[in-house]
Each structure stands twice: as structure tokens, then as C-alpha cells.
Design a protein around this motif. Structure first.
Motif, short mmCIF file in Angstrom:
data_model
loop_
_atom_site.label_atom_id
_atom_site.label_comp_id
_atom_site.label_asym_id
_atom_site.label_seq_id
_atom_site.Cartn_x
_atom_site.Cartn_y
_atom_site.Cartn_z
N ARG A 13 31.59 37.25 39.16
CA ARG A 13 32.60 36.49 38.41
C ARG A 13 33.46 35.64 39.35
NH1 ARG A 13 34.99 39.97 33.31
NH2 ARG A 13 33.06 41.05 32.73
N LEU A 14 33.79 36.21 40.48
CA LEU A 14 34.61 35.47 41.44
C LEU A 14 33.85 34.29 42.02
CD1 LEU A 14 37.15 35.16 43.20
CD2 LEU A 14 36.09 36.71 44.84
N GLU A 262 45.99 31.55 35.07
CA GLU A 262 45.38 32.37 34.03
C GLU A 262 44.54 33.47 34.69
OE1 GLU A 262 43.12 30.02 31.35
OE2 GLU A 262 44.82 28.75 30.73
N THR A 263 44.75 34.70 34.27
CA THR A 263 44.02 35.82 34.85
C THR A 263 42.56 35.78 34.45
OG1 THR A 263 45.99 37.23 34.87
CG2 THR A 263 43.86 38.34 34.98
N ALA A 264 41.68 35.86 35.44
CA ALA A 264 40.23 35.92 35.18
C ALA A 264 39.79 37.38 35.02
CB ALA A 264 39.45 35.26 36.30
N PHE A 265 40.25 38.23 35.93
CA PHE A 265 40.04 39.67 35.78
C PHE A 265 41.01 40.40 36.70
CE2 PHE A 265 36.83 38.33 38.92
CZ PHE A 265 37.01 39.22 39.96
N TRP A 266 41.18 41.69 36.42
CA TRP A 266 42.15 42.50 37.15
C TRP A 266 41.60 43.91 37.24
CZ3 TRP A 266 47.22 44.82 34.86
CH2 TRP A 266 48.04 45.29 35.90
N LEU A 276 42.87 44.73 42.51
CA LEU A 276 42.57 43.33 42.84
C LEU A 276 42.78 42.46 41.61
CD1 LEU A 276 41.18 41.22 44.83
CD2 LEU A 276 39.08 41.78 43.58
N LEU A 277 43.48 41.36 41.79
CA LEU A 277 43.74 40.40 40.72
C LEU A 277 43.07 39.08 41.06
CD1 LEU A 277 45.34 39.34 38.19
CD2 LEU A 277 47.19 38.80 39.79
N VAL A 278 42.33 38.51 40.13
CA VAL A 278 41.73 37.19 40.30
C VAL A 278 42.21 36.30 39.17
CG1 VAL A 278 39.59 35.85 40.32
CG2 VAL A 278 39.73 38.03 41.55
N LEU A 302 35.24 41.97 51.10
CA LEU A 302 34.29 42.00 49.98
C LEU A 302 34.45 40.83 49.02
CD1 LEU A 302 34.38 45.80 49.07
CD2 LEU A 302 32.56 44.58 50.28
N PHE A 303 35.63 40.21 48.99
CA PHE A 303 35.88 39.16 47.99
C PHE A 303 36.33 37.82 48.60
CE2 PHE A 303 36.30 43.12 45.64
CZ PHE A 303 35.55 42.86 44.50
N VAL A 304 37.34 37.85 49.46
CA VAL A 304 37.87 36.58 49.97
C VAL A 304 36.84 35.86 50.84
CG1 VAL A 304 39.63 35.50 51.40
CG2 VAL A 304 40.25 37.38 49.87
#
Length: 393
Positions: A13-14, A262-266, A276-278, A302-304
Motif C-alpha cells: 500500500r505504501l 488524509e490517513t491511508a493506513f495506521w 506506524l501512520l501513513v 522496512l518502510f521509509v
């Protein structure tokens, strides 16, 4: 309570949100670490002529003796055509003249005046690098999505390209937040801790060539956070550290909403790194990372870093694991997938120390993460486990 996202689902998703950066032409010799945005085809043939692979004599056939008629040096080719029974002195990298069919090594040649004989005659074609043996004009030399390394820089230049097309550098803003953070580690009261996460994240991004701006530490107030977020208007990616959980003073989520995000997922089902907030704001991507330093490090890894690689055009931006035998027994895992800080040594892997999410000393000692699936039983010493090496640790 909503179900937590699994790691791969959250990563997918990210990465789907990765900013689309404008392209720019950069000098090939300054493109180290950049990812090219199009297929690069050779504009010339390499080598452009038959070249000698050794120092010696280019000979025009036969068994000798040969008459020495001149010289071919690198950058200064022989001007004529060799007749049968003739030869020229030739150096490595020099053009093999027309009429020559092989190169006689200088150590196999006896020279008397202009007469050359051989102690060992090479077979036809020996010691000649044929025109185009490396690549020909219009050959694909570097594919779209290739990262430029020192050797690939040399290849691009050899293929006739002084510039390469790449996405521009990612503009990243990194912000520490929290009343407990002290900007000066040498002036830190007992109720404070030195702000270190933004510096750590910026260092992890250094190898990707990002343009990084650091803000903070920012106090836990809506006003201070709003002022700090206003400085991130031009960022492609905004990374916040701290304040992304559910405490009374965790204000990042509402502050971002007021800013227009706008929050995509949390929340992700990993340990450490659950909160983690995206979010997105137009084309901007925002990651709210946990404040605990180990959680911050793991979620950056893992994400950034994968998000930045994807924005730069990397077709395979996620880290890859390898299997190593555990050097000690590992306990069973709870409901969340765990990433244990570890040290690889002697072809095995063992824990680096405390696995508490605030333990920087163990994190600093680690060179890898052991990946333990949710609900996994204990592992006996000697059993293989998946391991991520920390390239940017």
C-alpha cells in the motif's frame, strides 16, 4: 479495534503511493547512486576497431621472418596496410592494421634490425580484441531502473553518453516531536532525552542521495506542530518521529488532519513499530514513525527506505532476506511479527542484546534483523532463520 495490517500488505500500500518525481539529465560521471529512467543504448561500438590485447608485433600471416615496417600505438594507429611477410610493432590497446591476422607476443619475438622471427607463432586471431566484442552501437547497455555504480558510470561513458536521465533527488523533511526531547545532547535535564531519531533517519537516507531537511524537536502542541508542518510544504516525503500512538499527547495524527493530510493506513502487525501512520497530502507521502528509537529505525528500514527507492525508480525496492542458522535458542513469537536486533558472525546469527524498543546500545551493535513470523514456535540453536542485513545501520 480494526485488524492490524500485515507487513507485506502495508508495504504494498505504501509503495503504491510513491511520489512520481520529475526527470532530469545529470552528468554520467556524477550519477553515482542514481537510478536511470530509460533504457540506455550504446551510441557507439566498443571497441570501435580491432585492437591488440598485448604488446608485441602485428603480423601479416605466414611463418616469418617478417619485415618491420612501422608501429601502431594506442591513440596513434599505423597508417598503411600490412602485406604478407610484413609486421608492425604494436602496443596494448592499439589498432590492429588491415592485413594483420594475429599479434605475436614480444617475449616470443626475436628482432634483428628490421627482421622479426618467432620462437612460437600464435594461431590466427590470437591476442586481438575484435571490433564490437564488448558492445555494438544500439545495443542495450543499461536497462531502465538500473542503479548507477562506478562500473556502470564507466559503461555509460564508454557507450557514448555524457548524461543520463534520472528522477530528481527526493526532497525529504524529517521532524522529531515530543516535549521530552532535548535539542542539545550535552544539555539534557533528567526528565528529557536527547533528540536522536531525525539524525538517525537522515543518516539512513544519506546513501540514497536525498535532499533532507530536519525540523525540531517540536513540542507537543497543536500550534507548534502546525508551524513545523508549514515548513514541509515542498517535501515529497515527510517523516515524523514520535506522537503517532494513542496517548493524550500523541498529536501527530490530528495535526496532520488539520494540515490537510488524509490517513491511508495506521498500525502494522510488527514488533517493534506497530503505531506506524501513513498519510497523503496531495502528492506528498507522510510517514508517522514511532518515537522509540529502535521502532523508528526498524520502520525506517522496512518502510521509509523502500518508499524512497521506489520514488527514485528502483523496480525492486524492498529489502531481501537471507537464511542463516541461529547461534542460540530463540523464543516463541506472539501475535505480531517480530524483528530482532542481531549480530551475524561465523556464518550464524545471534541476538545483539536487549530487545526493548528503547535499547540503542543493542541496535548500534546489530548488523542485521532476524525476521520472526507471528505465532512462530521457538527455534532451537542451529535452525535457519530469515535475516535482513542492515546496509544502512
Amino acid at each position: 479495534m480494526s485488524t492490524l495490517l500485515g507487513l507485506e500488505d502495508a508495504q504494498a500500500r505504501l509503495l503504491a503511493l510513491a511520489p512520481q518525481l520529475p526527470l532530469e539529465a545529470v552528468p554520467a560521471q556524477a550519477a553515482l547512486g542514481r537510478i536511470i529512467a530509460n533504457d540506455l543504448r550504446a551510441a557507439r561500438t566498443q571497441p570501435a576497431a580491432d585492437l591488440s590485447a598485448m604488446d608485441g608485433y602485428a603480423i601479416g600471416g605466414g611463418d616469418g621472418p617478417w619485415t618491420l615496417t612501422g608501429e601502431s600505438r594506442a591513440g596513434a594507429p599505423y597508417g598503411g596496410v600490412l602485406d604478407a611477410g610484413d609486421c608492425v610493432r604494436i602496443s596494448t590497446g592499439a589498432v590492429v592494421p588491415d592485413g594483420a591476422d594475429r599479434v605475436l607476443l614480444q617475449e616470443d619475438a626475436d628482432v634483428t634490425g628490421t627482421s622479426v622471427t618467432a620462437t612460437e607463432i600464435p594461431p590466427p586471431g590470437r591476442h586481438i580484441r575484435r571490433r564490437g566484442f564488448d558492445f555494438n552501437a544500439d545495443d542495450l547497455v543499461l536497462a531502465q531502473g538500473t542503479m548507477m555504480t562506478p562500473a556502470r558510470i564507466a559503461l555509460a561513458l564508454a557507450a557514448g553518453h555524457s548524461q543520463v536521465l534520472t528522477p530528481r533527488r527526493v526532497r525529504v523533511v524529517v521532524m522529531d516531536s515530543g516535549d521530552e526531547l532535548a535539542a542539545d545532547p550535552a544539555n539534557c535535564a533528567p526528565h528529557q532525552i536527547p533528540a536522536s531519531n531525525a539524525a538517525m533517519i537522515a543518516a539512513m537516507l544519506a546513501s540514497l542521495g536525498c535532499e533532507v531537511t530536519r525540523i525540531g524537536p517540536v513540542p507537543d502542541s497543536r500550534t507548534a506542530l502546525a508551524a513545523a508542518l508549514a515548513k514541509a510544504e515542498a517535501a515529497d516525503i515527510l517523516i515524523t518521529s514520535g506522537g503517532a500512538s494513542v496517548g493524550d499527547h500523541d498529536l501527530i495524527k490530528p495535526a496532520l488532519a488539520e494540515w490537510g493530510a488524509e490517513t491511508a493506513f495506521w498500525k502494522v502487525a510488527i514488533k517493534p513499530g506497530k503505531p506506524l501512520l501513513v498519510a497523503t497530502r496531495g502528492s506528498q507521502v507522510i510517514l508517522g514513525l514511532p518515537g522509540n528509537p529502535v521502532s523508528c529505525f526498524v520502520t525506517t528500514f522496512l518502510f521509509v527506505l523502500p518508499l524512497v527507492r521506489a520514488a527514485l525508480g528502483d523496480p525492486d525496492p524492498l529489502p531481501r532476506s537471507v537464511m542463516l542458522p541461529a547461534n542460540e535458542d530463540l523464543p516463541a513469537v506472539g501475535k505480531r511479527r517480530e524483528f530482532l536486533r542481531a549480530v551475524s558472525k561465523g556464518g550464524t546469527v545471534q541476538l545483539a542484546g536487549s530487545q526493548d524498543s528503547s535499547a540503542l546500545s543493542a541496535l548500534a551493535a546489530a548488523d542485521c534483523l532476524i525476521d520472526r513470523p507471528a505465532g512462530a514456535p521457538g527455534v532451537a540453536a542451529g535452525a535457519p532463520v530469515p535475516v535482513f542485513y542492515l546496509q544502512n545501520g
